[in-house]
Design a protein around this motif. Structure first.
Motif, mmCIF file in Angstrom:
data_model
loop_
_atom_site.group_PDB
_atom_site.id
_atom_site.type_symbol
_atom_site.label_atom_id
_atom_site.label_comp_id
_atom_site.label_asym_id
_atom_site.label_seq_id
_atom_site.Cartn_x
_atom_site.Cartn_y
_atom_site.Cartn_z
ATOM 1 N N LEU A 178 -41.900 26.660 12.160
ATOM 2 C CA LEU A 178 -42.658 26.486 13.301
ATOM 3 C C LEU A 178 -43.525 27.955 13.106
ATOM 4 O O LEU A 178 -44.843 27.868 13.749
ATOM 5 N N HIS A 179 -43.180 29.023 12.983
ATOM 6 C CA HIS A 179 -43.738 30.242 12.532
ATOM 7 C C HIS A 179 -42.650 31.379 12.157
ATOM 8 O O HIS A 179 -41.506 31.169 11.837
ATOM 9 N N VAL A 180 -43.380 32.049 11.024
ATOM 10 C CA VAL A 180 -42.689 33.202 10.218
ATOM 11 C C VAL A 180 -43.586 34.144 9.865
ATOM 12 O O VAL A 180 -44.707 34.061 9.729
ATOM 13 N N THR A 181 -43.197 35.392 10.032
ATOM 14 C CA THR A 181 -43.905 36.673 10.065
ATOM 15 C C THR A 181 -43.044 37.803 9.415
ATOM 16 O O THR A 181 -41.950 37.997 9.626
ATOM 17 N N THR A 182 -43.613 38.793 8.656
ATOM 18 C CA THR A 182 -42.934 39.731 8.274
ATOM 19 C C THR A 182 -43.985 40.943 8.419
ATOM 20 O O THR A 182 -45.207 40.971 8.355
ATOM 21 N N HIS A 183 -43.165 42.377 8.522
ATOM 22 C CA HIS A 183 -44.076 43.596 8.729
ATOM 23 C C HIS A 183 -43.492 44.694 7.820
ATOM 24 O O HIS A 183 -42.409 44.669 7.348
ATOM 25 N N SER A 184 -44.271 45.734 7.771
ATOM 26 C CA SER A 184 -43.814 46.885 7.094
ATOM 27 C C SER A 184 -44.259 48.258 7.580
ATOM 28 O O SER A 184 -45.248 48.209 8.479
ATOM 29 N N ASP A 185 -43.447 49.252 7.424
ATOM 30 C CA ASP A 185 -43.837 50.546 7.849
ATOM 31 C C ASP A 185 -43.166 51.560 6.994
ATOM 32 O O ASP A 185 -42.200 51.938 7.104
ATOM 33 N N GLY A 186 -44.171 52.103 6.262
ATOM 34 C CA GLY A 186 -43.532 52.923 4.923
ATOM 35 C C GLY A 186 -43.418 54.487 5.275
ATOM 36 O O GLY A 186 -42.746 55.322 4.818
ATOM 37 N N GLU A 187 -43.569 54.698 6.644
ATOM 38 C CA GLU A 187 -43.270 56.125 7.142
ATOM 39 C C GLU A 187 -41.591 56.046 7.068
ATOM 40 O O GLU A 187 -41.284 57.320 6.955
ATOM 41 N N HIS A 188 -40.928 55.022 6.822
ATOM 42 C CA HIS A 188 -39.485 55.158 7.093
ATOM 43 C C HIS A 188 -38.863 54.905 5.696
ATOM 44 O O HIS A 188 -37.525 54.564 5.470
ATOM 45 N N ARG A 232 -39.075 38.687 20.069
ATOM 46 C CA ARG A 232 -39.725 38.717 21.339
ATOM 47 C C ARG A 232 -41.017 38.147 20.861
ATOM 48 O O ARG A 232 -41.605 37.159 21.609
ATOM 49 N N GLN A 233 -41.711 38.637 20.029
ATOM 50 C CA GLN A 233 -43.221 38.218 19.495
ATOM 51 C C GLN A 233 -43.175 37.041 18.916
ATOM 52 O O GLN A 233 -43.981 36.066 19.226
ATOM 53 N N THR A 234 -42.170 36.567 18.182
ATOM 54 C CA THR A 234 -42.120 35.306 17.518
ATOM 55 C C THR A 234 -41.995 34.196 18.795
ATOM 56 O O THR A 234 -42.712 33.101 18.843
ATOM 57 N N LEU A 235 -41.043 34.477 19.698
ATOM 58 C CA LEU A 235 -41.087 33.615 20.765
ATOM 59 C C LEU A 235 -42.236 33.464 21.729
ATOM 60 O O LEU A 235 -42.766 32.470 22.040
ATOM 61 N N GLN A 236 -42.962 34.514 22.086
ATOM 62 C CA GLN A 236 -44.187 34.589 22.708
ATOM 63 C C GLN A 236 -45.322 34.017 22.018
ATOM 64 O O GLN A 236 -46.194 33.180 22.565
ATOM 65 N N THR A 237 -45.347 34.096 20.493
ATOM 66 C CA THR A 237 -46.484 33.222 19.754
ATOM 67 C C THR A 237 -46.251 31.932 20.039
ATOM 68 O O THR A 237 -46.953 31.097 19.872
ATOM 69 N N SER A 241 -39.026 29.529 24.591
ATOM 70 C CA SER A 241 -38.003 30.136 25.430
ATOM 71 C C SER A 241 -36.805 30.609 24.814
ATOM 72 O O SER A 241 -36.434 29.780 23.976
ATOM 73 N N VAL A 242 -36.046 31.650 25.378
ATOM 74 C CA VAL A 242 -34.814 31.900 24.666
ATOM 75 C C VAL A 242 -33.764 30.808 24.969
ATOM 76 O O VAL A 242 -32.857 30.490 24.024
ATOM 77 N N GLU A 243 -33.934 30.298 26.176
ATOM 78 C CA GLU A 243 -32.966 29.268 26.303
ATOM 79 C C GLU A 243 -32.974 27.855 25.543
ATOM 80 O O GLU A 243 -31.966 27.349 25.307
ATOM 81 N N GLN A 244 -34.205 27.782 24.913
ATOM 82 C CA GLN A 244 -34.387 26.704 23.917
ATOM 83 C C GLN A 244 -33.674 26.826 22.551
ATOM 84 O O GLN A 244 -33.476 25.916 21.906
ATOM 85 N N ILE A 245 -33.567 28.117 22.233
ATOM 86 C CA ILE A 245 -32.791 28.170 20.987
ATOM 87 C C ILE A 245 -31.544 27.949 20.683
ATOM 88 O O ILE A 245 -30.681 28.365 21.723
ATOM 89 N N ASP A 246 -31.054 27.162 19.767
ATOM 90 C CA ASP A 246 -29.925 26.639 19.547
ATOM 91 C C ASP A 246 -28.997 27.582 18.848
ATOM 92 O O ASP A 246 -27.712 28.014 19.056
ATOM 93 N N LEU A 321 -38.959 30.864 13.049
ATOM 94 C CA LEU A 321 -38.660 30.021 13.965
ATOM 95 C C LEU A 321 -38.718 28.499 13.194
ATOM 96 O O LEU A 321 -40.002 28.337 12.672
ATOM 97 N N LEU A 322 -37.897 27.992 12.959
ATOM 98 C CA LEU A 322 -37.848 26.660 12.490
ATOM 99 C C LEU A 322 -37.021 25.745 13.156
ATOM 100 O O LEU A 322 -35.841 25.866 13.882
ATOM 101 N N ARG A 323 -37.368 24.410 13.110
ATOM 102 C CA ARG A 323 -36.388 23.095 13.577
ATOM 103 C C ARG A 323 -35.735 22.513 12.365
ATOM 104 O O ARG A 323 -36.628 21.999 11.560
ATOM 105 N N TYR A 324 -34.802 22.553 12.385
ATOM 106 C CA TYR A 324 -33.952 21.997 11.165
ATOM 107 C C TYR A 324 -33.997 20.441 11.303
ATOM 108 O O TYR A 324 -34.183 19.794 10.236
#
Length: 324
Positions: A178-188, A232-237, A241-246, A321-324
């Motif tokens: 349903l949604h997949v995202t990745t990020h990076s921050d080379g400062e660390h 949190r961003q994935t759920l918002q996008t 809701s948190v309650e829906q996550i199995d 986020l995915l529905r198996y």
């Protein structure tokens, strides 16, 4: 519009074990100290004659069997790994040959412990074009080969393993990825890295070793923050809701990190999959292994809503986020 469904899943965990009591004989540490700080009691360790492609092959074969597909039906192979058999060519290219695939794209992704999520994100993008029917996605690492067993802050964490998914083209937008995202921050960058073995320091020296170096305290805080924000961003996008996550399946880096992320995201312990106690941290393999083991023991069932989240050296992080 096409979407990406999960057709099959498989994993391979080496039979070798490195226990806390074994480590007590190697460095100044104790079983109680390790369990309190990491939640780990033992780690899966590959045999001396096993390399990453060997583990990946076994996981891939099991995923194909679960999907009811032959290797000839694959259109692409994507492997997330930091420990290829050789600097080049890719583990994915070895898998293409060893599985007996057609002449298909075979690509390694270099994104530390987020390698599996990055491969999943890439596979999803290709599937949605409509030009690919089945893609093999693998996370595989032998971190024991790059672990400093004189450093008691890192040698207690890392292990070996491989997990694989076969993802396929579907047309039901309510299932699959349903949604997949990745990020990076080379400062660390220098908070978690492998100093030698690359083009900057080809050979290990006293100041640049070919073993994992980590600022544990800094990584702990960063990991909790970025994984929590990503969830949190994935759920918002997605409007879920948190309650829906199995099930939450986080990267298995440290049990205290897993607990903190679940608490911050208000997910109860009974909805969190944890394998770190007996398997340790095998990098990009942790999520697909945990998924496969929980599916096999009956916890995860078809139709369940799953949330993945991971972080790794870079700094990199992401969620799916995915529905198996």
């Amino acid at each position: 519009m096409y979407n990406t469904i999960i057709s099959g899943i498989g994993s391979y965990v080496p039979e070798g074990r490195l226990t806390n009591h074994d480590l007590e004989k190697m460095v100044e540490t104790s079983d109680e100290w390790i369990i309190t700080r990491t939640g780990i009691s033992e780690r899966s360790i590959a045999a001396p004659d096993q390399a990453t492609s060997d583990l990946a092959l076994l996981a891939a074969e099991r995923a194909l069997q679960d999907a009811g597909l032959s290797a000839q039906e694959l259109d692409m192979i994507l492997v997330g790994t930091e420990t290829p058999d050789h600097p080049f060519p890719s583990v994915a290219c070895q898998l293409q040959h060893r599985l007996g695939c057609r002449s298909i794209p075979a690509i390694d992704l270099h994104m530390t412990c987020v390698g599996f999520l990055s491969a999943l994100q890439t596979a999803d993008a290709f599937i949605r074009t409509g030009n690919f029917q089945h893609i093999l996605v693998v996370g595989a690492d032998l971190l024991s080969r790059i672990t400093d067993y004189t450093d008691r802050t890192t040698c207690i964490l890392f292990s070996d393993g491989a997990g694989a998914l076969v993802v396929s083209k579907g047309e039901d937008a309510s299932s699959g990825i349903l949604h997949v995202t990745t990020h990076s921050d080379g400062e660390h960058f220098h908070s978690l890295f492998l100093p030698a073995g690359g083009s900057r320091h080809p050979s290990p020296t006293a100041d640049a070793k070919a073993k994992i170096v980590m600022d544990g305290r800094k990584i702990f805080k960063l990991a909790v923050n970025v994984m929590t924000d990503s969830v949190r961003q994935t759920l918002q996008t997605t409007g879920v809701s948190v309650e829906q996550i199995d099930w939450l399946i986080p990267h298995q880096a440290n049990q205290r990190i897993i607990n903190a992320v679940a608490e911050h995201c208000q997910l109860p312990d009974q909805k969190v999959i944890s394998t770190i106690g007996k398997l340790g941290n095998n990098s990009s393999a942790t999520i697909p292994i945990a998924f496969d083991l929980a599916k096999r023991d009956g916890r995860i069932k078809r139709g369940d809503l799953l949330l993945f989240t991971a972080f790794g050296g870079g700094l990199v992080w992401g969620s799916a986020l995915l529905r198996y």
